[in-house]
Scaffold this active site. Structure first.
Site, short mmCIF file in Angstrom:
data_model
loop_
_atom_site.label_atom_id
_atom_site.label_comp_id
_atom_site.label_asym_id
_atom_site.label_seq_id
_atom_site.Cartn_x
_atom_site.Cartn_y
_atom_site.Cartn_z
N LYS A 8 0.78 -1.11 -0.06
CA LYS A 8 -0.07 0.09 -0.03
C LYS A 8 0.91 1.22 -0.09
O LYS A 8 1.48 1.40 1.03
CB LYS A 8 -0.74 -0.12 1.27
N HIS B 197 -10.13 -6.90 -4.20
CA HIS B 197 -9.53 -5.75 -3.24
C HIS B 197 -10.22 -6.24 -1.85
O HIS B 197 -11.03 -7.04 -1.61
CB HIS B 197 -10.24 -4.47 -3.83
#
Lengths: 428, 428
Positions: free
Chosen positions: A198, A326
């Site tokens: 991330k 996701h």
């Protein structure tokens, strides 16, 4: 078969201080657990991201669901959408997480209905979605820049539950070495064979350096992904992307919007992926027009449930898009739903995201799911194959009450570390 | 639940001398009835257009299906597609009917599997597809230019079974008056509230005149459709189309190919529909690129089954396409499958095509379906809700053997009336 009751339980689970483009994860992540009960006392479970707004919407949806047959998804959907407005009336928002109310509500209910249908028919959910395209669903290591600690330290005091998946879960990861150490610890413990970082948290060149360090540490056979959460400019994304060609399996949302994504995609020789610019069926025409991505990350919580996710998969197949999945911070009900869906989706060929290693709590009897070489093995148990631990649910609900959070706001949390910090839709 | 046997029965049903762009319907239409039997002796039914090629493919698919669980559609599909090649390897062909082998085979098997799943779970098929979006499925009157008689006269001698749906079924319809008389008789008997004329059989101006006569006879509240089956030129289609603006609900396949359809669509103020230029998922990108139609006619026999048809519906919803349904000459298994699918498809808002009134035979216990004001009411019986009449099946199989037809060829039949007649991909 008739739904006679609906229990809605907001919970808070300990979450570590993970950095992202919108700030910092609070010490607790909010989820809402849905339980639909039928006249013959079968229960079906669903789980969605928690917020006061979603909670209120779910409460308001109760009488649209009670009295219904869980097989009548079209009727339930129609009633929910009529009540909360059509898709697109509420927008996704700029944050990394999706904020559309009606898809959250219907997704939670749809999964609970599938759990009921599975239990009623003695079939695992995967079988009600077309059957197994695979028996094992691969997940990816999901790395975050993070401060030291396991959650709680930054605003709510030390958290006794956060024993975590390994010592590394407590470690800071603020530079390439820290990221590599986190990746090694996570892959060692869970057996993941793909790695996602991330991004959007550190200056772009540092994140690129982290990816190059991961490549150096893991070699070319471990697929790598970077997700700057859309806060880079087109120029930055292209500049950093050039250093990542041949390194990344995919480059997820380096920039905001389909048009910008298309520009970056055409400038680089890396597959682009999104869960931010193409996040609903109303965005598919724009995806085609701008060719904004090569890979779409599905998420049944945001695409309108399990069946809608299969419809997205059909679009991906017809229009030459790859399909990945996701995740947000979640417990095992969402994980089970994700795994059943992935198992039923032939063209979901990428390892799925999951935040699961970052959590330590669970609402299920038998506790937390175990990964086998980075994968979940789909069971043949009816429905989602999970059973609710009501004592644990109560405990996590009490934690929700006591923590006082009612919505996710990573900006406020970040300001506790960096006073005056503000979210910027394009930072670098 | 395990499939232990598969019965494949080619049948021939009496078909009237209906004219179309490819010539003339033979006195018999060919269908293949599939019966899957499980270890616990439940049977599931499917039906597809018949041909020697499809028959052979179904025989070859037997051992891909026997031993499988009918819930494992992904595994069955993967094996069928591996065996017969990927979609697109075989093309649809230029005739009005689709000729792709692998979608026929899988579609037939998938419907039979849904019938089994429904029977095993005590649920109508509609409930396994998301539940009822409606309880009644509207069908449209499907008019044809035709010679006098009910079938049989043009090549195989008089047919005693062809008692038909009304005296009008025997009448010729070769001009506007004949077409209007046929429409009135069919709407009177079945209660249909929309009307489609299969065109491409007479010179374009005559077909336009027939549509104007239908408008005159039925007024503006009965939606009208014309389908020239793609044998008009762009110029002809635009010229005739100008006379039909404000008259047609939709203009179906006036020209061949997505690019031409797009040209006609942009030149006219009439919705364009297709079941010829956009007939598979591989055609969807071209549909978007050329905006070749406003409405897609689905057909589970050609789109790869019931679930695939719902995936098509999701595309239509996302890309602003309307959705209607195509038909060939068929018996009640296909009709039941079409009706369950339509009932489960929220955005299938047009009345569906069906050739059913043109047939007089049936393979079902309880005989033929009855329309109620032009609609079928979806029952709550498990599976497709139909039961096979094995004596009747045997009879229609004997008819298949005795009629000697092994594939549909409307050109040969037409040559019996008009010597030397040849199919032309663009006639006018």
């Amino acid at each position: 078969m008739k739904i006679t009751d609906m229990h809605i339980t907001p919970i808070a689970i300990v979450d570590p201080p993970l950095l992202n483009a919108a700030g910092l994860h609070a010490p607790y992540a909010l989820r809402i657990i849905i339980e639909l009960v039928t006249a013959d006392n079968i229960y079906g479970l669903g789980e969605v991201p928690g917020s006061a707004k979603t909670l209120q919407a779910l409460e308001a949806a109760k009488d649209a669901v009670i009295g219904k047959d869980p097989f009548q998804l079209n009727a339930i959907k129609q009633e929910i959408y009529t009540r909360f407005g059509e898709e697109g009336v509420e927008f996704r928002g700029e944050a990394p997480w999706d904020q559309r109310r009606q898809v959250h509500v219907f997704s939670a209910l749809e999964v609970a209905c599938f759990d009921l249908m599975g239990k009623a028919t003695g079939r695992p959910v995967v079988d009600l979605l077309g059957g197994r395209a695979r028996d094992r669903v691969d997940f990816s290591a999901y790395l975050f820049y993070k401060y030291e600690g396991a959650g709680g330290e930054l605003g709510f005091g030390a958290d006794p539950n956060a024993t975590g998946w390994a010592a590394a879960r407590q470690q800071a990861a603020l530079d390439p070495d820290g990221v590599v150490a986190q990746a090694k610890a996570m892959c060692d413990e869970f057996g993941f064979k793909s790695i996602k970082l991330k991004g959007g948290a550190m200056p772009p060149a540092e994140e690129t350096a982290a990816m190059l360090a991961l490549r150096e540490a893991f070699g070319p056979n471990v697929p790598l992904r970077l997700d700057p959460n859309a806060i880079w400019s087109v120029e930055t994304a292209i500049e950093q992307g050039r250093k990542l060609e041949g390194i990344l399996e995919y480059y997820e949302d380096p920039v905001r919007g389909q048009e910008n994504m298309g520009k970056v995609r055409r400038a680089l020789n890396i597959p682009l992926a999104t869960n931010m610019c193409t996040t609903g069926f109303e965005h598919l025409p724009g995806s085609v027009q701008h060719h904004s991505e090569d890979i779409i990350l599905s998420d049944h919580h945001f695409w309108g449930g399990l069946r809608a996710s299969l419809e997205l998969a059909a679009f991906c197949s017809a229009f030459g898009r790859g399909l990945s999945m996701h995740s947000n911070s979640h417990v095992g009900i969402s994980l089970a739903a994700m795994a059943h869906l992935a198992a039923a989706t032939p063209n979901l060929t990428y390892a799925c995201d999951t935040h699961y290693p970052w959590q330590s709590e669970e609402v299920l009897v038998n506790g937390r799911f175990q990964f086998d070489e980075g994968a979940l093995v789909i069971s043949n148990e009816p429905g989602l194959g999970v059973e609710l631990d009501r004592a644990k649910l109560e405990e996590l609900h009490d934690q929700y009450i006591s923590c006082g959070l009612t919505e996710r706001n990573d900006e406020i949390e970040m300001q506790k570390v960096v006073p005056g910090w503000k979210f910027e839709a394009q930072r670098w």
